[in-house]
Motif scaffolding. Structure first.
Motif, PDB file in Angstrom:
ATOM      1  N   ASP A  69       0.833  -1.197   0.000  1.00 45.48           N
ATOM      2  CA  ASP A  69       0.000   0.000   0.000  1.00 45.48           C
ATOM      3  C   ASP A  69       0.875   1.257   0.000  1.00 45.48           C
ATOM      4  O   ASP A  69       0.640   2.201  -0.766  1.00 45.48           O
ATOM      5  CB  ASP A  69      -0.905  -0.037   1.240  1.00 45.48           C
ATOM      6  CG  ASP A  69      -1.884   1.120   1.284  1.00 45.48           C
ATOM      7  OD1 ASP A  69      -2.261   1.620   0.200  1.00 45.48           O
ATOM      8  OD2 ASP A  69      -2.281   1.519   2.385  1.00 45.48           O
ATOM      9  N   LEU A  72       2.847   1.856  -3.466  1.00 44.65           N
ATOM     10  CA  LEU A  72       2.020   2.296  -4.581  1.00 44.65           C
ATOM     11  C   LEU A  72       1.423   3.679  -4.336  1.00 44.65           C
ATOM     12  O   LEU A  72       1.275   4.473  -5.259  1.00 44.65           O
ATOM     13  CB  LEU A  72       0.918   1.268  -4.865  1.00 44.65           C
ATOM     14  CG  LEU A  72       1.466  -0.085  -5.338  1.00 44.65           C
ATOM     15  CD1 LEU A  72       0.330  -1.061  -5.604  1.00 44.65           C
ATOM     16  CD2 LEU A  72       2.301   0.076  -6.595  1.00 44.65           C
ATOM     17  N   TRP A  73       1.092   3.961  -3.074  1.00 41.52           N
ATOM     18  CA  TRP A  73       0.586   5.301  -2.789  1.00 41.52           C
ATOM     19  C   TRP A  73       1.687   6.340  -2.974  1.00 41.52           C
ATOM     20  O   TRP A  73       1.440   7.471  -3.403  1.00 41.52           O
ATOM     21  CB  TRP A  73       0.003   5.367  -1.380  1.00 41.52           C
ATOM     22  CG  TRP A  73      -0.647   6.688  -1.118  1.00 41.52           C
ATOM     23  CD1 TRP A  73      -0.236   7.665  -0.283  1.00 41.52           C
ATOM     24  CD2 TRP A  73      -1.843   7.183  -1.750  1.00 41.52           C
ATOM     25  NE1 TRP A  73      -1.085   8.746  -0.335  1.00 41.52           N
ATOM     26  CE2 TRP A  73      -2.075   8.475  -1.229  1.00 41.52           C
ATOM     27  CE3 TRP A  73      -2.717   6.657  -2.704  1.00 41.52           C
ATOM     28  CZ2 TRP A  73      -3.168   9.254  -1.630  1.00 41.52           C
ATOM     29  CZ3 TRP A  73      -3.801   7.432  -3.108  1.00 41.52           C
ATOM     30  CH2 TRP A  73      -4.016   8.703  -2.570  1.00 41.52           C
ATOM     31  N   ASN A 357      -1.960   2.085  -9.144  1.00 42.28           N
ATOM     32  CA  ASN A 357      -1.325   2.777  -8.020  1.00 42.28           C
ATOM     33  C   ASN A 357      -2.329   3.542  -7.170  1.00 42.28           C
ATOM     34  O   ASN A 357      -2.098   3.758  -5.983  1.00 42.28           O
ATOM     35  CB  ASN A 357      -0.250   3.743  -8.534  1.00 42.28           C
ATOM     36  CG  ASN A 357       0.818   3.040  -9.345  1.00 42.28           C
ATOM     37  OD1 ASN A 357       0.957   1.824  -9.275  1.00 42.28           O
ATOM     38  ND2 ASN A 357       1.555   3.795 -10.125  1.00 42.28           N
ATOM     39  N   ARG A 363      -4.171  -1.768  -4.091  1.00 45.46           N
ATOM     40  CA  ARG A 363      -3.074  -1.477  -3.168  1.00 45.46           C
ATOM     41  C   ARG A 363      -3.102  -2.406  -1.954  1.00 45.46           C
ATOM     42  O   ARG A 363      -2.073  -2.730  -1.383  1.00 45.46           O
ATOM     43  CB  ARG A 363      -3.140  -0.016  -2.701  1.00 45.46           C
ATOM     44  CG  ARG A 363      -2.912   1.002  -3.804  1.00 45.46           C
ATOM     45  CD  ARG A 363      -2.373   2.334  -3.258  1.00 45.46           C
ATOM     46  NE  ARG A 363      -3.038   2.777  -2.082  1.00 45.46           N
ATOM     47  CZ  ARG A 363      -4.084   3.607  -2.049  1.00 45.46           C
ATOM     48  NH1 ARG A 363      -4.569   4.068  -3.191  1.00 45.46           N
ATOM     49  NH2 ARG A 363      -4.633   3.985  -0.918  1.00 45.46           N
TER      50      ARG A 363
END
Length: 508
Positions: A69, A72-73, A357, A363
């Motif tokens: 998470d 990708l964030w 993303n 995510r």
């Protein structure tokens, strides 16, 4: 938005003196503990993929879920910073969308133009109707040239065609030159993301894979050590290969050329080291003119990794001296998708992964939970075009929040197409019995306002008194991993009737 991660970024903005590209602007992430890597969805013939079950396994590995998470964030936030740095960003998106739609609606013309010009450049052009034909054409080329080892840069099309397994069965060794793909190959896994194939792995996972397959130290997960060890072990295989294969990001009709974008230079390695070069290219990659290309180059890396440009943008116009260059143009269902009124614009996709993303489901569940070549929001609308029954559960793995549509650099209405697939699957009886019953009853309830208001009031009242086991059980799949919000003291309708409505029930 992930509030905690956003706060971290605000406290630690990129240093003004540092290079503001992919690595320079990244948040340093460190896993806290070692944890076994969860595996992806189990493929059981044509049975529907259990994405929810695979996602549950991924979430049950909290360190993997947290790191996935966060990574990708981070990419999503870097993409936003790049977007805000370009005043004409929305104009670029609109122009890219128009170019793609024009090319796709004149696809036969531009493909023929590319073939003519490519042949004039000395490129051998082949056409493959499906995955089997694609694999057979390349195998024939390899056998004609006595090739025993092929090096290959990242290509989702070859994943779609089952190329690596086919070559293994045919006695040809395939060596991936992209680091992430090489990690996945050594671990006998498919890529979990179109741009960062091994993003679901922790460093400790990579250390375990390399220890098992390359003989490295299983307790050393330093990235420099791991990268150098992989380079030392793989580079001799690359130098000894007799053929190289790449994909293509864009195909230019007017010049008969194709363009490959990588951050590691591995496509150049695949294309220029052996004497035989092959490119597997989906027919939707064609664009009309060379002057169209900068529009996509400006959008691609910014959308994918939040970096201003891809490190290597290589143009291939013809075979190098003494070599051969073959291009295989692959349909594999694309013509059929082009005829789907609701879903044909998915062919505009430039495989940047921006929709993945930003997607909260992707995510937190990992790309391998989708059990398909294309995961995340774009996969939810592409995969059912390959196999409607096997991928019938995937369009429901979305919150439909529309964030994927907002970040798509070619303005594909992704969340609307996901909703469209849900409707198609319901109409073609591809839903499980329980979901069909629930949706039929929900439709009846929502179409009768008086009944709906009564049901809401009754449910709110019941939730205050029902024992937990009657709310959270096997039938309430929504309650798996979620808590039902505390029921309000009164519904909005009750509040409005008491405070704003006149005696006749009209607004005051």
């Amino acid at each position: 938005m992930s509030g905690a991660q956003g706060s971290d970024l605000n406290r630690n903005p990129p240093h003004p003196g540092r290079l503001d590209h992919a690595e320079g602007a990244s948040i340093p992430l460190h896993s806290r503990v070692r944890e076994a890597q969860p595996r992806g969805a189990v493929i059981n013939g044509d049975q529907p993929i259990d994405q929810a079950g695979a996602a549950e396994r991924f979430i049950a590995a909290p360190e993997h879920e947290r790191m996935h998470d966060a990574r990708l964030w981070d990419l999503r936030q870097k993409r936003d910073r790049q977007m805000h740095g370009i005043a004409e960003w929305e104009d670029l998106r609109r122009l890219a969308s128009e170019i793609k739609e024009h090319a796709l609606t004149h696809l036969d013309h531009y493909l023929e133009q590319f073939e003519t010009n490519a042949r004039a450049n000395g490129i051998h052009v082949h056409w493959a109707q499906d995955a089997d034909e694609h694999n057979a054409i390349i195998l024939s080329l390899l056998r004609d040239h006595g090739v025993k080892r092929l090096i290959k840069s990242k290509s989702m099309l070859t994943e779609e065609c089952g190329f690596r397994d086919f070559m293994a069965e045919s006695g040809v060794e395939v060596v991936e030159t992209d680091l992430g793909e090489r990690i996945q190959q050594l671990d006998d896994e498919a890529p979990s993301h179109v741009v960062v194939p091994a993003v679901h792995k922790l460093r400790s996972d990579v250390a375990e894979v390399f220890a098992r397959t390359l003989g490295t130290d299983p307790d050393d997960d330093d990235v420099h050590y791991l990268t150098e060890q992989q380079r030392e072990k793989t580079r001799p295989l690359i130098l000894d290969a007799q053929a190289g294969l790449t994909g293509a990001n864009f195909v230019v009709a007017e010049t008969g050329t194709f363009v490959v974008c990588t951050n590691e230079g591995n496509a150049d390695l695949s294309a220029n080291t052996p004497p035989l070069q092959i490119a597997s290219i989906g027919i939707e990659k064609v664009i009309p003119r060379l002057e169209d290309l900068p529009v996509f180059v400006r959008l691609l890396s910014r959308s994918a990794l939040g970096s201003p440009i891809t490190q290597y943008t290589s143009h291939f116009r013809g075979p190098r001296r003494g070599g051969e260059l073959h291009v295989v143009l692959v349909d594999n269902g694309r013509s059929e998708r082009l005829g789907m009124e609701q879903f044909w614009t998915s062919l505009k996709c430039i495989r940047c992964g921006a929709c993945m993303n930003t997607c909260p489901v992707f995510r937190r569940s990992g790309g391998l939970s989708y059990g398909a070549t294309y995961a995340g929001p774009i996969g939810l609308i592409i995969d059912p075009t390959f196999n409607r029954h096997r991928y019938s559960s995937l369009p429901f793995s979305s919150t439909l929040n529309g964030s994927c549509t907002n970040v798509c650099p070619v303005r594909i209405n992704i969340h609307e197409q996901i909703a469209g697939w849900r409707r198609v699957l319901a109409e073609t009886h591809e839903l499980p019995l329980m979901k069909k019953v629930i949706m039929r009853e929900a439709g009846h309830l929502l179409s009768h306002p008086a009944l709906y208001r009564t049901a809401i009031a009754t449910a709110d009242s019941a939730l205050k008194h029902l024992p937990r086991f009657m709310v959270y059980n096997r039938l309430n799949t929504w309650g798996h991993g979620r808590e039902v919000p505390a029921p309000p003291r009164e519904t909005f309708h009750q509040w409005y009737a008491a405070n704003r409505a006149t005696k006749k029930g009209k607004p005051a």
